[in-house]
Design an enzyme around this catalytic site. Structure first.
Site, short mmCIF file in Angstrom:
data_model
loop_
_atom_site.label_atom_id
_atom_site.label_comp_id
_atom_site.label_asym_id
_atom_site.label_seq_id
_atom_site.Cartn_x
_atom_site.Cartn_y
_atom_site.Cartn_z
N HIS A 1 37.60 56.37 44.88
CA HIS A 1 36.28 55.86 45.29
C HIS A 1 35.21 56.28 44.28
O HIS A 1 34.41 55.45 43.82
CB HIS A 1 35.96 56.39 46.69
N GLU A 2 35.21 57.53 43.90
CA GLU A 2 34.17 58.04 43.00
C GLU A 2 34.37 57.56 41.56
O GLU A 2 33.39 57.39 40.83
CB GLU A 2 34.10 59.56 43.07
N HIS B 1 32.54 54.40 41.29
CA HIS B 1 31.10 54.64 41.08
C HIS B 1 30.84 55.02 39.62
O HIS B 1 29.85 54.57 39.03
CB HIS B 1 30.59 55.76 41.98
#
Length: 167
Positions: free
Chosen positions: A105-106, A109
């Site tokens: 997920h990161e 980003h």
């Protein structure tokens, strides 16, 4: 969850005198060392390898210490901090799959931050867009993961999840 450098929702390290040898699995989390070991294992998964490879191909420099385990004061799983990298909240992680999910997920980003020239984390629309992308691309929004979280609504679960994400 992406974080702006002003630190609206920051994952903060606790003082270094916190014991790193005591396993806190029974207390709801793990030690920084245990989490760092799981981060190392995560780096070998196909999805993480794919994302790191494409970050590097896109010219996004990620060093060896780009992803690190920390103890977090807030009830979050981790975050991406521009200029610092990815923080995984060891005291909120219990199993390898959770660590893998946060790392994936990161990394999304981090890719968004690197590739979008005008990305402003303080702009709610920009932040929301990145959260939705990361939620969908990382598998956070997959219905099986939602069922494991106790959300049994199969049809339309993506719309509901968007409100549950930290956007």
């Amino acid at each position: 969850m992406a974080e702006e450098t002003t630190g609206k929702k920051t994952a903060t390290s606790k003082p270094s005198n916190v014991s790193k040898s005591f396993s806190s699995y029974g207390n709801g989390g793990m030690t920084i060392d245990e989490c760092q070991d799981m981060i190392s294992k995560s780096l070998g998964t196909p999805t993480v390898k794919f994302l790191r490879e494409h970050l590097e191909k896109a010219g996004c420099i990620i060093g060896e210490k780009f992803i690190k385990a920390v103890d977090c004061d807030k009830q979050i799983s981790g975050g991406y901090v521009r200029g610092e990298g990815i923080l995984v909240c060891s005291n909120h992680m219990k199993i390898q799959d959770e660590v893998n999910q946060v790392v994936i997920h990161e990394l999304i980003h981090a890719y968004d931050d690197c590739r979008a020239a005008n990305l402003d984390w303080a702009n709610c629309a920009h932040h929301a867009c990145s959260e939705i992308r990361a939620g969908h691309l990382s598998g956070d929004c997959h219905y099986k993961r939602e069922l494991l979280r106790g959300y049994s609504k199969i049809r339309g679960h993506e719309q509901t999840l968007s409100f549950l994400l930290d956007i």
